[in-house]
Design a protein around this motif. Structure first.
Motif, mmCIF file in Angstrom:
data_model
loop_
_atom_site.group_PDB
_atom_site.id
_atom_site.type_symbol
_atom_site.label_atom_id
_atom_site.label_comp_id
_atom_site.label_asym_id
_atom_site.label_seq_id
_atom_site.Cartn_x
_atom_site.Cartn_y
_atom_site.Cartn_z
ATOM 1 N N GLU A 1 1.814 17.976 -14.334
ATOM 2 C CA GLU A 1 2.488 18.002 -13.037
ATOM 3 C C GLU A 1 2.091 16.802 -12.199
ATOM 4 O OE1 GLU A 1 1.634 21.717 -11.148
ATOM 5 O OE2 GLU A 1 3.360 22.668 -12.091
ATOM 6 N N PRO A 2 2.998 16.357 -11.299
ATOM 7 C CA PRO A 2 2.633 15.296 -10.354
ATOM 8 C C PRO A 2 1.895 15.881 -9.162
ATOM 9 C CG PRO A 2 4.908 15.932 -10.009
ATOM 10 C CD PRO A 2 4.402 16.775 -11.164
ATOM 11 N N ALA A 3 1.558 15.029 -8.218
ATOM 12 C CA ALA A 3 0.896 15.496 -6.995
ATOM 13 C C ALA A 3 1.831 15.396 -5.798
ATOM 14 C CB ALA A 3 -0.365 14.667 -6.739
ATOM 15 N N LEU A 4 3.135 15.214 -6.049
ATOM 16 C CA LEU A 4 4.136 15.068 -4.988
ATOM 17 C C LEU A 4 5.394 15.817 -5.406
ATOM 18 C CD1 LEU A 4 5.343 13.764 -2.418
ATOM 19 C CD2 LEU A 4 5.791 11.699 -3.782
ATOM 20 N N PHE A 5 5.800 16.785 -4.567
ATOM 21 C CA PHE A 5 6.982 17.592 -4.852
ATOM 22 C C PHE A 5 7.894 17.638 -3.628
ATOM 23 C CE2 PHE A 5 3.741 19.427 -7.660
ATOM 24 C CZ PHE A 5 4.420 19.507 -8.869
ATOM 25 N N PHE A 6 9.179 17.840 -3.887
ATOM 26 C CA PHE A 6 10.165 18.025 -2.832
ATOM 27 C C PHE A 6 10.926 19.321 -3.110
ATOM 28 C CE2 PHE A 6 9.336 13.555 -3.198
ATOM 29 C CZ PHE A 6 9.270 13.101 -1.895
ATOM 30 N N LEU A 7 10.868 20.280 -2.180
ATOM 31 C CA LEU A 7 11.642 21.496 -2.353
ATOM 32 C C LEU A 7 13.128 21.169 -2.240
ATOM 33 C CD1 LEU A 7 8.816 22.695 -2.038
ATOM 34 C CD2 LEU A 7 9.847 24.549 -0.722
ATOM 35 N N ALA B 1 0.829 -1.207 0.000
ATOM 36 C CA ALA B 1 0.000 0.000 0.000
ATOM 37 C C ALA B 1 0.861 1.253 0.000
ATOM 38 C CB ALA B 1 -0.932 -0.013 1.209
ATOM 39 N N GLN B 2 1.995 1.221 0.734
ATOM 40 C CA GLN B 2 2.878 2.376 0.792
ATOM 41 C C GLN B 2 3.466 2.689 -0.586
ATOM 42 O OE1 GLN B 2 4.336 0.979 5.184
ATOM 43 N NE2 GLN B 2 5.848 2.018 3.938
ATOM 44 N N ILE B 3 3.952 1.645 -1.255
ATOM 45 C CA ILE B 3 4.556 1.840 -2.573
ATOM 46 C C ILE B 3 3.520 2.337 -3.566
ATOM 47 C CG2 ILE B 3 5.599 0.620 -4.527
ATOM 48 C CD1 ILE B 3 7.013 -1.178 -2.465
ATOM 49 N N ASP B 4 2.349 1.709 -3.555
ATOM 50 C CA ASP B 4 1.302 2.109 -4.501
ATOM 51 C C ASP B 4 0.872 3.553 -4.274
ATOM 52 O OD1 ASP B 4 1.380 -0.377 -5.641
ATOM 53 O OD2 ASP B 4 -0.427 -1.130 -4.636
ATOM 54 N N ALA B 5 0.773 3.951 -2.998
ATOM 55 C CA ALA B 5 0.322 5.320 -2.691
ATOM 56 C C ALA B 5 1.329 6.353 -3.201
ATOM 57 C CB ALA B 5 0.117 5.468 -1.188
ATOM 58 N N ILE B 6 2.616 6.071 -3.023
ATOM 59 C CA ILE B 6 3.635 7.003 -3.500
ATOM 60 C C ILE B 6 3.652 7.042 -5.025
ATOM 61 C CG2 ILE B 6 6.116 7.438 -3.629
ATOM 62 C CD1 ILE B 6 6.358 6.354 -0.784
ATOM 63 N N LYS B 7 3.587 5.868 -5.654
ATOM 64 C CA LYS B 7 3.612 5.821 -7.121
ATOM 65 C C LYS B 7 2.451 6.615 -7.722
ATOM 66 C CE LYS B 7 6.114 1.514 -8.007
ATOM 67 N NZ LYS B 7 6.038 0.151 -8.585
ATOM 68 N N GLU B 8 1.297 6.546 -7.079
ATOM 69 C CA GLU B 8 0.134 7.274 -7.578
ATOM 70 C C GLU B 8 0.396 8.780 -7.523
ATOM 71 O OE1 GLU B 8 -3.433 7.480 -9.464
ATOM 72 O OE2 GLU B 8 -2.337 5.644 -8.937
ATOM 73 N N ARG B 9 1.024 9.231 -6.456
ATOM 74 C CA ARG B 9 1.328 10.653 -6.318
ATOM 75 C C ARG B 9 2.428 11.113 -7.279
ATOM 76 N NH1 ARG B 9 -1.422 14.632 -3.184
ATOM 77 N NH2 ARG B 9 -2.895 13.461 -1.892
#
Length: 456
Positions: free
Chosen positions: A370-376, A354-362
């Motif tokens: 654009e994605p839904a996950l960013f890192f400054l 579930a953790q991997i799938d949730a991150i991949k989706e973002r």
């Protein structure tokens, strides 16, 4: 232009060897030092810049990184190590041969002959991209977008007027096979010098042809790398990771320049406990269109739980109205300490799949591009962990995304969903937060806490 004699310019007796010797004597105007980890690339490139600074009075030069903050963290400490002293201000009673201008974070260094080396970050390009330079050194050039590098080739030009050949110099670690550095090298537009630890006199005695005592330990650490890090770090190869868990993670897409986050956006923490392995805490902001931004980060070993929690509180400022901290539910004692410190807590159900799938989706890029996950880019609130650096391990969460792989030995077994190799502490922390946004939230009994330390 006659070949340089790099040795007469350095009173400390620096010697360039192997591929770096060839780079020093090359008249190619655009050149990059690549190769294995621990090859002394940055130190040697700084020595090259110092050589040019001494040889050409009045030259205009620049130290450059993708981030201005990283110039101060990466390049300047190495420059001071090379010089053997910290440059003083010019008005100091006993000024050094190289002086600095601009306070604790200098704007430039000036040599006795009038040469200046300016400090520039590509995240603050107003000074850099409106001027011309005789020479420039770009640290970690693999992180620089090609369009920016192409612009730099126009700015590092004979138009600066001092040197007969303007030199754009970079160092880099190996990356993906189709990286622009590789393509430009094959097209003959970059002179690429593949270095190894054998070119580093701290590791390899050039006279005896044997490893130094310190070098044996450092090479042993390189030999103990695994998978992608071994191929890149020990062999110096440009390769993709077979079995990468997060193949869609792209630094040029998911890592963005720092910006001022709206005070209206909700703020959160995510935490993965650790001591021998790094403890990870990430500060998150969530935009109205449900994109999440990691804007501060702790990634550090040897933190007791009380010390870790204190460091988190110290780095929460007035804007960090934390809604809750998403945490690893396995350590209830740590959770109780966090709640006593005043934080609300969310404990998402743990599942590697579930953790991997949730991150991949973002990580997916949507129809807006654009994605839904960013890192400054400059998230760490502390200097990179020296123990992790010495072991060539990840020093922040985005390093994990580039090296975390599936363990092929366990593929096809009932443990398949947990068959991961490589550091994933920041990845786990990221996953806890993303999972906490799904479904009902179970909030603990803490309160919102405001600290006093500003992000650096």
């Amino acid at each position: 232009m006659e070949k340089h004699d790099p040795f007469k310019y350095n009173p400390k007796g620096f010697r360039a060897y192997g591929q770096m010797y060839d780079l020093f004597h090359s008249n190619a105007s655009v050149k990059i030092a690549g190769g294995t980890y621990d090859a002394g690339k940055t130190f040697s490139c700084i020595a090259y810049m110092d050589m040019l600074a001494r040889e050409f009075p009045g030259a205009r030069m620049s130290f450059i990184h993708r981030s201005l903050n990283r110039v101060h963290r990466n390049i300047i400490p190495t420059y001071e190590k090379y010089l053997g002293y910290r440059p003083t201000r010019r008005d100091d009673p006993n000024p050094t041969a190289v002086t600095r201008f601009g306070g604790e974070h200098p704007d430039f260094f000036e040599y006795f002959n009038g040469t200046r080396i300016y400090v520039n970050g590509l995240d603050k390009p107003q000074n850099l991209l409106s001027d011309f330079f005789d020479a420039a050194f770009v640290n970690q050039a693999e992180l620089v977008p090609f369009d920016t590098w192409d612009e730099l080739t126009a700015r590092v030009s004979e138009r600066a007027g001092t040197m007969p050949i303007a030199f754009l110099l970079g160092d880099c670690n190996p990356s993906v096979p189709n990286h622009w550095i590789r393509r430009q090298t094959k097209a003959g537009k970059i002179a690429y010098f593949k270095m190894s630890f054998r070119d580093n006199p701290e590791i390899y005695n050039q006279q005896t042809g044997e490893l130094t005592e310190n070098g044996r330990r450092r090479v042993e650490r390189l030999q103990n790398l695994e998978g992608l890090r071994y191929k890149r770090g020990y062999e110096g190869e440009w390769c993709s990771g077979e079995g990468l868990v997060f193949e869609t993670f792209q630094p040029e897409v998911h890592i963005i320049d720092n910006f001022t986050i709206s005070p209206r956006w909700a703020r959160y923490l995510s935490i993965d406990w650790g001591f021998r392995n790094p403890a990870s805490c990430i500060w998150w902001a969530r935009s109205p269109d449900d994109r999440i931004y990691a804007y501060k980060e702790i990634y550090k070993t040897k933190l007791t739980k009380p010390d870790f929690i204190r460091l988190i509180k110290q780095n929460c400022d007035a804007a960090d109205r934390i809604q809750y901290a998403a945490v690893d539910s396995a350590d209830q004692d740590a959770i109780e300490q966090l709640q006593r410190a005043g934080f609300r807590v969310n404990e998402p159900k743990k599942s590697r799949t579930a953790q991997i799938d949730a991150i991949k989706e973002r990580l997916k890029v949507d129809e807006t591009g654009e994605p839904a996950l960013f890192f400054l880019r400059d998230r760490l609130v502390h200097p990179p962990d020296e123990d992790l650096k010495d072991a060539y391990r990840a020093v922040e969460v985005t390093d994990e995304f580039l090296s975390c792989t599936y363990d092929e030995k366990l593929r096809g077994t009932h443990k398949d969903d947990e068959a991961i190799k490589g550091d994933n502490h920041g990845i786990d922390s990221t996953a806890y937060f993303i999972l906490s946004l799904q479904g009902r939230r179970h909030i603990g009994s803490g309160r919102v806490v405001h600290g006093s330390v500003q992000m650096r």
